[in-house]
Design a protein around this motif. Sequence first.
Motif, PDB file in Angstrom:
ATOM      1  N   MET A  65       5.029  -2.563  55.850  1.00  0.00           N
ATOM      2  CA  MET A  65       3.940  -1.643  55.594  1.00  0.00           C
ATOM      3  C   MET A  65       4.107  -0.938  54.260  1.00  0.00           C
ATOM      4  O   MET A  65       3.260  -1.006  53.397  1.00  0.00           O
ATOM      5  CB  MET A  65       3.888  -0.596  56.717  1.00  0.00           C
ATOM      6  N   LEU A  66       5.194  -0.205  54.110  1.00  0.00           N
ATOM      7  CA  LEU A  66       5.307   0.684  52.964  1.00  0.00           C
ATOM      8  C   LEU A  66       5.753  -0.011  51.701  1.00  0.00           C
ATOM      9  O   LEU A  66       5.488   0.468  50.611  1.00  0.00           O
ATOM     10  CB  LEU A  66       6.290   1.816  53.302  1.00  0.00           C
ATOM     11  N   ILE A  67       6.420  -1.120  51.840  1.00  0.00           N
ATOM     12  CA  ILE A  67       6.972  -1.769  50.655  1.00  0.00           C
ATOM     13  C   ILE A  67       5.875  -2.158  49.673  1.00  0.00           C
ATOM     14  O   ILE A  67       6.052  -2.090  48.470  1.00  0.00           O
ATOM     15  CB  ILE A  67       7.806  -2.997  51.067  1.00  0.00           C
ATOM     16  N   ALA A  68       4.749  -2.560  50.178  1.00  0.00           N
ATOM     17  CA  ALA A  68       3.671  -2.996  49.290  1.00  0.00           C
ATOM     18  C   ALA A  68       3.070  -1.842  48.502  1.00  0.00           C
ATOM     19  O   ALA A  68       2.397  -2.060  47.516  1.00  0.00           O
ATOM     20  CB  ALA A  68       2.568  -3.678  50.104  1.00  0.00           C
ATOM     21  N   MET A  69       3.331  -0.606  48.934  1.00  0.00           N
ATOM     22  CA  MET A  69       2.753   0.548  48.262  1.00  0.00           C
ATOM     23  C   MET A  69       3.666   1.099  47.178  1.00  0.00           C
ATOM     24  O   MET A  69       3.318   2.043  46.497  1.00  0.00           O
ATOM     25  CB  MET A  69       2.472   1.658  49.295  1.00  0.00           C
ATOM     26  N   TYR A  70       4.810   0.520  47.012  1.00  0.00           N
ATOM     27  CA  TYR A  70       5.789   1.059  46.067  1.00  0.00           C
ATOM     28  C   TYR A  70       5.473   0.603  44.649  1.00  0.00           C
ATOM     29  O   TYR A  70       5.262  -0.568  44.386  1.00  0.00           O
ATOM     30  CB  TYR A  70       7.186   0.605  46.446  1.00  0.00           C
ATOM     31  N   ALA A  99      -8.792   0.648  43.775  1.00  0.00           N
ATOM     32  CA  ALA A  99      -8.345   0.960  45.132  1.00  0.00           C
ATOM     33  C   ALA A  99      -8.795  -0.106  46.123  1.00  0.00           C
ATOM     34  O   ALA A  99      -8.056  -0.471  47.053  1.00  0.00           O
ATOM     35  CB  ALA A  99      -8.868   2.327  45.553  1.00  0.00           C
ATOM     36  N   PHE A 100     -10.009  -0.623  45.938  1.00  0.00           N
ATOM     37  CA  PHE A 100     -10.520  -1.668  46.831  1.00  0.00           C
ATOM     38  C   PHE A 100      -9.603  -2.886  46.809  1.00  0.00           C
ATOM     39  O   PHE A 100      -9.209  -3.410  47.855  1.00  0.00           O
ATOM     40  CB  PHE A 100     -11.937  -2.054  46.418  1.00  0.00           C
ATOM     41  N   TRP A 101      -9.242  -3.323  45.625  1.00  0.00           N
ATOM     42  CA  TRP A 101      -8.427  -4.529  45.505  1.00  0.00           C
ATOM     43  C   TRP A 101      -6.982  -4.276  45.924  1.00  0.00           C
ATOM     44  O   TRP A 101      -6.312  -5.169  46.445  1.00  0.00           O
ATOM     45  CB  TRP A 101      -8.511  -5.063  44.079  1.00  0.00           C
ATOM     46  N   MET A 102      -6.506  -3.053  45.732  1.00  0.00           N
ATOM     47  CA  MET A 102      -5.167  -2.722  46.186  1.00  0.00           C
ATOM     48  C   MET A 102      -5.085  -2.796  47.714  1.00  0.00           C
ATOM     49  O   MET A 102      -4.158  -3.386  48.273  1.00  0.00           O
ATOM     50  CB  MET A 102      -4.773  -1.320  45.719  1.00  0.00           C
ATOM     51  N   LEU A 103      -6.073  -2.210  48.391  1.00  0.00           N
ATOM     52  CA  LEU A 103      -6.065  -2.237  49.853  1.00  0.00           C
ATOM     53  C   LEU A 103      -6.296  -3.646  50.382  1.00  0.00           C
ATOM     54  O   LEU A 103      -5.690  -4.051  51.383  1.00  0.00           O
ATOM     55  CB  LEU A 103      -7.137  -1.287  50.390  1.00  0.00           C
ATOM     56  N   LEU A 104      -7.169  -4.390  49.717  1.00  0.00           N
ATOM     57  CA  LEU A 104      -7.396  -5.773  50.119  1.00  0.00           C
ATOM     58  C   LEU A 104      -6.105  -6.581  49.989  1.00  0.00           C
ATOM     59  O   LEU A 104      -5.737  -7.356  50.883  1.00  0.00           O
ATOM     60  CB  LEU A 104      -8.498  -6.388  49.265  1.00  0.00           C
TER      61      LEU A 104
END
Length: 264
Positions: free
Chosen positions: A1-6, A188-193
Amino acid sequence: MLIAMYHGPVRGTTGKLTPMFSPEGPTLRELAVQALSSVERGYDLLAPKFDHTPFRTPDAVLDAVGTFLDLTGPYDDGLDLCCGTGAGLDVLARVCRRSVTGVDFSAGMLAVARERLPDAGPRARLVRADARALPFTSGFDLVVSLGAFGHFLPAELPGLFAGVHAALRPGGLFAFPVLAPPRPRSAAFWMLLGFDAVMRVRNAVWRPPFVMYYRALRFGQVRRELERAGFRVELYALPGFGHRADGSPRARMIAARRPAPADF
């Protein structure tokens, strides 16, 4: 989960893994272990440092929820669904006159939340349970949830909302904030996608699964399932978050009420 947000540095000048997000936050290695665990085990591992990550419910959201509940309350007994480390307990303690309960299935998160109980007062308690099988019947006149819905698959919504409906007394309110989805042309759209795509690949090749998707649930589906569970649903803009270019609010409160017999 969190690793992709780093997005920060991986190693400091000493060659050691640096803390994530803040000096007190988790390291990249710790987040990697968490991301390869189950949801429950992952949060047990992350709990001691969770409040030092961006994934704790922001104070601005807590303040907005508290303001809304001040206007619609007071309430007697409140439940924080998927309470995590207890960031919402103080909000409930402010608007509930009799009792405050936090429920979560992560023992690690509840251990951290227990440290907050003195601030919430002697009326507060914590219960370890799965939100999809709540052990409550007509025990509350208010249920709130703050940022937990990414951990539920669409097929789980009927059972989840039925459990919340059963936990509320007639006339009780289920309230939670939602943010407007980002526009397709925004970063943000592409980041969440991309985040959701990475999570789907991870869950396809690794067990146990870690359910955390930002785009799996749609507002229309959530509203339909709330209504099927027996709620009457209303929406309220949260003005503190402003409006988008088309004039629509950036954030809303969903207020789903279990009708009282006199409402029929």
